[in-house]
Scaffold this active site. Structure first.
Site, short mmCIF file in Angstrom:
data_model
loop_
_atom_site.label_atom_id
_atom_site.label_comp_id
_atom_site.label_asym_id
_atom_site.label_seq_id
_atom_site.Cartn_x
_atom_site.Cartn_y
_atom_site.Cartn_z
N GLY A 172 -0.02 4.90 -1.34
CA GLY A 172 -0.90 5.83 -0.63
C GLY A 172 -0.16 6.68 0.38
O GLY A 172 1.05 6.54 0.58
N ASN A 173 -0.90 7.58 1.03
CA ASN A 173 -0.29 8.53 1.96
C ASN A 173 0.39 7.86 3.15
O ASN A 173 1.51 8.20 3.53
CB ASN A 173 -1.33 9.52 2.46
CG ASN A 173 -1.72 10.55 1.42
OD1 ASN A 173 -0.94 10.85 0.51
ND2 ASN A 173 -2.92 11.09 1.53
N VAL A 174 -0.30 6.88 3.77
CA VAL A 174 0.26 6.23 4.95
C VAL A 174 1.48 5.40 4.56
O VAL A 174 2.53 5.45 5.22
CB VAL A 174 -0.78 5.35 5.66
CG1 VAL A 174 -0.13 4.55 6.79
CG2 VAL A 174 -1.91 6.21 6.21
N GLY A 175 1.36 4.64 3.48
CA GLY A 175 2.48 3.82 3.04
C GLY A 175 3.68 4.65 2.64
O GLY A 175 4.82 4.34 3.01
N GLY B 251 0.84 -1.20 0.00
CA GLY B 251 0.00 0.00 0.00
C GLY B 251 0.87 1.24 0.00
O GLY B 251 0.43 2.32 0.38
N HIS C 81 -7.50 -0.60 19.88
CA HIS C 81 -7.22 0.65 19.18
C HIS C 81 -8.54 1.08 18.55
O HIS C 81 -8.90 0.67 17.45
CB HIS C 81 -6.16 0.45 18.10
CG HIS C 81 -5.99 1.67 17.23
ND1 HIS C 81 -5.50 2.86 17.71
CD2 HIS C 81 -6.25 1.88 15.92
CE1 HIS C 81 -5.47 3.75 16.74
NE2 HIS C 81 -5.92 3.17 15.63
N SER D 244 -3.17 -1.01 9.01
CA SER D 244 -4.56 -0.81 8.59
C SER D 244 -5.53 -1.04 9.74
O SER D 244 -5.27 -1.83 10.65
CB SER D 244 -4.89 -1.77 7.44
OG SER D 244 -3.91 -1.73 6.43
N ASN D 245 -6.66 -0.33 9.69
CA ASN D 245 -7.68 -0.45 10.74
C ASN D 245 -8.92 -1.20 10.29
O ASN D 245 -9.22 -1.23 9.11
CB ASN D 245 -8.07 0.97 11.21
CG ASN D 245 -7.02 1.59 12.09
OD1 ASN D 245 -6.52 0.97 13.00
ND2 ASN D 245 -6.67 2.84 11.81
N ARG E 189 0.47 10.45 21.56
CA ARG E 189 -0.39 11.64 21.74
C ARG E 189 -0.63 11.91 23.22
O ARG E 189 -0.64 13.07 23.66
CB ARG E 189 -1.71 11.43 21.01
CG ARG E 189 -1.59 11.46 19.49
CD ARG E 189 -2.86 11.00 18.81
NE ARG E 189 -2.78 11.14 17.35
CZ ARG E 189 -3.53 10.48 16.50
NH1 ARG E 189 -4.45 9.62 16.93
NH2 ARG E 189 -3.39 10.68 15.19
#
Length: 306
Positions: A16-19, A13, A178, A122-123, A154
């Protein structure tokens, strides 16, 4: 580079942005590994790989596009691909769609190297980590998820703002699922060896408001820019680095907790063999109840995908 690094990290992946953020973080951190970008969109994978490789000329790592078959032989395989929840879509539908995606990825990676470690981003990450383990054929210790690591970061940032102490010196975790059933392990949290809640600046503090701030930060980012990726990309790179370098660092990660009988987010030490130790966190009565709720919710979903 005069030679290609021996260790390999595949990012599924990666178009994409996360990958892409994960792959870039691996290079920027100076992880000495060959980063393989894999995506169903070969054009997106190629573009990200070419762009990220431009950042690698002063670093020990390299980056290139690769196939699923090559990725199956990587030392660490990071899964960032997955379906996003549609407006008003039931969570069960999202999990069904992601089950199909994860199973397809595992089939495409075969034969997976027996010593590979799989890291799910991934969620919903707890359930998808369970699915990845059952469909990959790898031992439980070698299949983990990012869990509540970012959430815990966070939390530490928020507590740092309150106490004036560096976040790296605050030992506090978000635990459980999560997702909606995560909770803060306040009773086990420490700062300078002392109970966190004994810090004078936390006296009388509304702890639930801190929880809510942590839980809603992702929504705040998504509302402002559409999605989150830099934070989780850095977290994924740090976890991968720990697996490659056999550091035995402790993170709150999704892993199979024997005593609870399911995959969930819990502190574990990780190294080159995957999960090395899972820790028994001391909880008070209220936190224990929250843990039971989280475990029940995860088990109920995972039971459908055994």
């Amino acid at each position: 580079m005069t030679s290609t690094p021996k260790q390999k990290v595949a990012v599924i992946g990666g178009g994409g942005n996360v990958g892409a953020s994960t792959a870039f973080a691996l290079i920027a951190k100076g992880v000495p590994a060959e980063v393989l970008i894999v995506d169903l969109s070969e054009q997106a994978a190629l573009g990200q790989a070419l762009d990220i490789s431009d950042a690698s000329f002063t670093m020990p790592g390299t980056c290139r596009q690769a196939s699923f078959q090559e990725a199956g032989q990587a030392d660490v395989i990071i899964i960032t691909a997955g379906a996003r929840q549609k407006p008003n879509e039931p969570r069960s539908n999202l999990i069904d769609r992601n089950y199909t995606i994860i199973k397809s990825i595992m089939d495409s990676l075969q034969p997976i190297k027996s010593t590979s470690k799989i890291l799910l981003i991934s969620n919903p990450v707890d359930v998808l980590t369970h699915i990845a383990q059952t469909t990959s054929g790898l031992p439980r210790a070698q299949v983990i998820g990012s869990g509540t690591y970012l959430d815990s970061g966070r939390l530490r940032n928020a507590l740092s703002d309150i106490t004036g102490v560096s976040p790296t010196s605050i030992h506090a975790y978000m635990l459980g699922e999560h997702g909606d059933n995560q909770f803060t392990g306040w009773s086990s949290a420490r700062i300078g060896g002392l109970p966190l809640l004994d810090h004078p600046k936390l006296k009388g503090m509304d702890l639930e408001s801190i929880n809510q701030r942590i839980a809603h930060k992702a929504y705040e980012i998504i509302e402002a820019k559409g999605s989150t990726y830099y934070g989780i990309g850095m977290c994924a790179a740090i976890i991968a680095e720990a697996l490659l370098n056999n550091t035995s660092q402790v993170f709150p990660l999704t892993h199979y907790v024997e005593g609870l009988g399911c995959y969930m987010s819990w502190p574990a030490a990780i190294g080159s063999s995957g999960v090395e130790q899972s820790f028994d966190v001391k909880l008070d009565a209220a936190e224990t109840k929250k843990l039971e709720v989280a475990v029940k919710a995860i088990k109920e979903v995972c039971a459908k995908y055994n």
